[in-house]
Design an enzyme around this catalytic site. Structure first.
Site, PDB file in Angstrom:
ATOM      1  N   ASN A  21     -21.490-100.379  69.714  1.00 43.78           N
ATOM      2  CA  ASN A  21     -21.557 -99.350  70.755  1.00 43.78           C
ATOM      3  C   ASN A  21     -22.624 -98.297  70.460  1.00 43.78           C
ATOM      4  O   ASN A  21     -23.036 -97.573  71.371  1.00 43.78           O
ATOM      5  CB  ASN A  21     -20.214 -98.625  70.899  1.00 43.78           C
ATOM      6  N   ARG A  93      -7.403-103.299  86.975  1.00 41.66           N
ATOM      7  CA  ARG A  93      -7.853-102.860  88.298  1.00 41.66           C
ATOM      8  C   ARG A  93      -6.735-102.998  89.332  1.00 41.66           C
ATOM      9  O   ARG A  93      -6.534-102.125  90.178  1.00 41.66           O
ATOM     10  CB  ARG A  93      -9.069-103.676  88.739  1.00 41.66           C
ATOM     11  N   CYS A 145     -17.953-104.618  73.158  1.00 43.51           N
ATOM     12  CA  CYS A 145     -16.852-104.246  72.273  1.00 43.51           C
ATOM     13  C   CYS A 145     -15.661-105.188  72.440  1.00 43.51           C
ATOM     14  O   CYS A 145     -14.941-105.462  71.481  1.00 43.51           O
ATOM     15  CB  CYS A 145     -16.437-102.799  72.517  1.00 43.51           C
TER      16      CYS A 145
END
Length: 607
Positions: A21, A93, A145
């Site tokens: 990251n 979601r 990640c």
């Protein structure tokens, strides 16, 4: 959000910061590796909020799973003016979509796929399309990640296997997302040392990245906030034996093709990847909130890399591409790939190609080992892995940044509508319709339009009348009701495919299964193992209608059931239809037309 002046924000995220990251954003530093992303991002964002007399900004992080109904539920969401989604999986979601519908809170939903992206606003009072009004294609964009540290699906492991292939055989090792650059971490030495001030010697050692393995401290750092890779030395040694990226032909150098040395180097590299690195991540508490903690490979299996008497699965007389390999099989297959690459007169392909036989064997074996370590089902055969491996789209950071900016613009529109309603500037009816009028569904395009635009705004779509989430429409389920059990229906369809969290299932008006905070699990446990046709209230057969409810999401749906015994699939290689020989739980359909009871044919054995 911070630079735009948003002062009260809560952030929910399950992830922790990985080394990969560090070069893709400006919020995290080397000293933050292993820390929750939401915590570090919140601290960084607070320093960006413009000052405002008499007020303080509050950015509250929640290191947890947004699907956790005990913490993130309808009452929780009703505290906010709006919600922004920056999620990377369909399950989450769906969950947020349903919570926002149930609480009537506007949701700014967004997604990207390569250079493409879109932003939309979901608002139930305004009558807009919800996230589940349209069928979603299989997700193909995976954050680095997730691939490197927190895989949860077979496709994550296959992407990881492709990156391992690139790491071992690629022309430029740094092009693999698994590559760990110690020099870039040393560049953060100064900032890392600043974070060390005021700590004891033991605390400094821990912060520098040491971890405990079997009671002994194992150094994994370069010091000063920079972290030393647990596997790059072993990978580089293996690449040197394979003569990767050199002008020396593979078959002309005895050292490169020495099988004993190569087997030993393979064992060391695979041990570093599947034992040392996993133990390191566990020691950093990366998985303390995970449902399953990864389990490193056993030393007994790894020692088989050096056993020349073991035949790899693809070289056995009974080999079939649909077979499932054990961990020992995968390790022997990987070792065989290294030996083949070293002994070949031509080097292996620098880039993975699913049609290259050795590359596909390598990725299948590597990805399945990853699945075994992280307890991810199902384990893939070479045949099934090939279908997944050739269909992946990379994530583009710039697209993500553009789409995030578009989300903030939509947030301004929503807040303006809410302020006008609060101040009485518009009527209640006008306020209800206003969000749909002022907000847009905006596409981010790879190629510009005829007018030269890369952003294409359109009117927010109306709800799909057949959506079972926001319109309570009926759906159809097709499966073998004589073989499927209630447990299979709940786990593989109702929860996994339809996204119910705590379902209640009714057959003929009678409850056959129920979950919830005050429900005794043992009450309906006897029904779980029963075939659908044998359930109480007459069972579930062709033409039956079952009702599924979930009060945690304010969701209810009716499903009409069709019975089907014979299934056929199209062979991806020959394009011919053949009998579907997958396990029974993989054979089902959602959608289609509602059946009638009289349509069921009579087969041998009766129905």
């Amino acid at each position: 959000l911070a630079l735009s002046g948003f002062r009260n924000v809560e952030i929910i995220d399950l992830d922790t910061i990985d080394v990969s990251n560090l070069n893709r954003q400006f919020l995290f530093r080397a000293r933050h590796v292993g820390m929750p992303k939401c915590v570090v991002a919140s601290e960084a964002a607070l320093g960006m909020v413009p000052p405002l007399d008499g007020t303080t900004a509050n950015y509250t992080p929640h290191h947890g799973n947004v699907c956790d109904n005990s913490q993130f539920n309808v009452p929780y969401l009703q505290r906010f003016n709006l919600v922004l989604n920056a999620l990377d999986n369909i399950t989450a979601r769906r969950r947020v979509n349903r919570l926002c519908l149930a609480s009537s809170i506007p949701l700014i939903e967004a997604g990207t796929a390569g250079y493409l992206g879109q932003v939309t606003v979901i608002d139930k009072p305004s009558g807009t399309e919800c996230y589940e009004c349209q069928a979603k294609a299989t997700q193909k964009v995976y954050p680095i990640c997730t691939i490197r540290s927190t895989p949860s699906a077979p496709v994550h492991c296959i992407v990881w296997g492709k990156e391992l292939y690139k790491l071992c055989f690629g022309g430029k090792v740094e092009e693999s997302m698994l590559f760990e650059d110690e020099e870039s971490l040393r560049a953060d030495r100064e900032s890392g040392e600043e974070g060390e001030s005021g700590k004891t010697d033991n605390e400094k050692s821990t912060a520098s990245g040491k971890y405990i393995d079997g009671g002994d401290a194992t150094t994994t750092t370069t010091g000063g906030g920079g972290e030393k890779s647990t596997y790059m030395d072993q990978i580089n040694n293996l690449r040197s034996l394979l003569r990767v990226n050199t002008d020396v032909p593979q078959s002309t150098d005895n050292n490169a093709t020495d099988e004993t040395n190569l087997r030993s180097a393979a064992e060391q590299a695979l041990t570093a990847l599947f034992v040392t690195e996993i133990n390191k991540q566990i020691g950093m508490d990366r998985y303390k909130t995970a449902d399953k903690v990864p389990t490193p490979l056993s030393s007994d299996d790894l020692q088989k890399c050096t056993d020349e008497s073991i035949t790899p699965p693809t070289e056995r007389a009974d080999y079939k591409p649909t077979q499932i390999w054990t961990p020992a099989d995968c390790l022997s297959e990987l070792t065989a790939c290294f030996i083949q690459a070293a002994g070949s007169s031509t080097p292996p392909l620098a880039e993975f190609d699913k049609d290259d036989e050795m590359a596909m064997r390598f990725v299948t074996a590597a990805s399945n080992l990853r699945s075994y370590v992280f307890q991810i089902d199902p384990i893939q055969s070479l045949y099934s892995a090939k279908g997944i491996a050739g269909n992946i789209i990379p994530a583009i950071a710039t697209t993500n940044a553009i789409v995030a900016g578009l989300q903030v613009l939509q947030a301004f529109h929503i807040l303006k509508c809410q302020m006008e309603k609060k101040n009485g500037d518009v009527s209640e009816e006008e306020a209800t319709r206003m969000i749909k009028k002022v907000c847009k569904y905006t596409y981010c395009l790879r190629d510009k339009t005829r007018k030269g635009y890369y952003l294409q705004p359109t009117t927010l779509p109306d709800p799909n009348p057949n959506c079972f989430v926001c319109r309570n429409a009926i759906i159809s389920l097709t499966m073998n009701t004589q073989e499927w059990t209630l447990d299979m229906l709940i786990s593989r369809v109702i929860k996994k495919e339809l996204g119910f969290s705590e379902p209640t299932i009714l057959v003929g008006g009678d409850i056959v299964y129920e979950e919830g905070e005050d429900i005794d699990p043992s009450e309906y446990a006897p029904n779980l193992s029963k075939k659908l046709v044998n359930l109480p209230a007459g069972g579930v057969a062709h033409g039956s209608v079952i009702r599924i409810e979930d009060f945690t999401q304010d969701l209810e749906v009716e499903a009409s059931v069709s019975h089907k015994e014979e299934w056929f699939i199209v062979d991806e290689e020959t394009k011919e239809s053949k009998v579907d020989d997958r396990e029974e739980g993989a054979k089902f359909e959602i959608g289609g037309k509602k059946p009638t009871v009289a349509a069921a044919p009579v087969a041998a054995g009766g129905r």
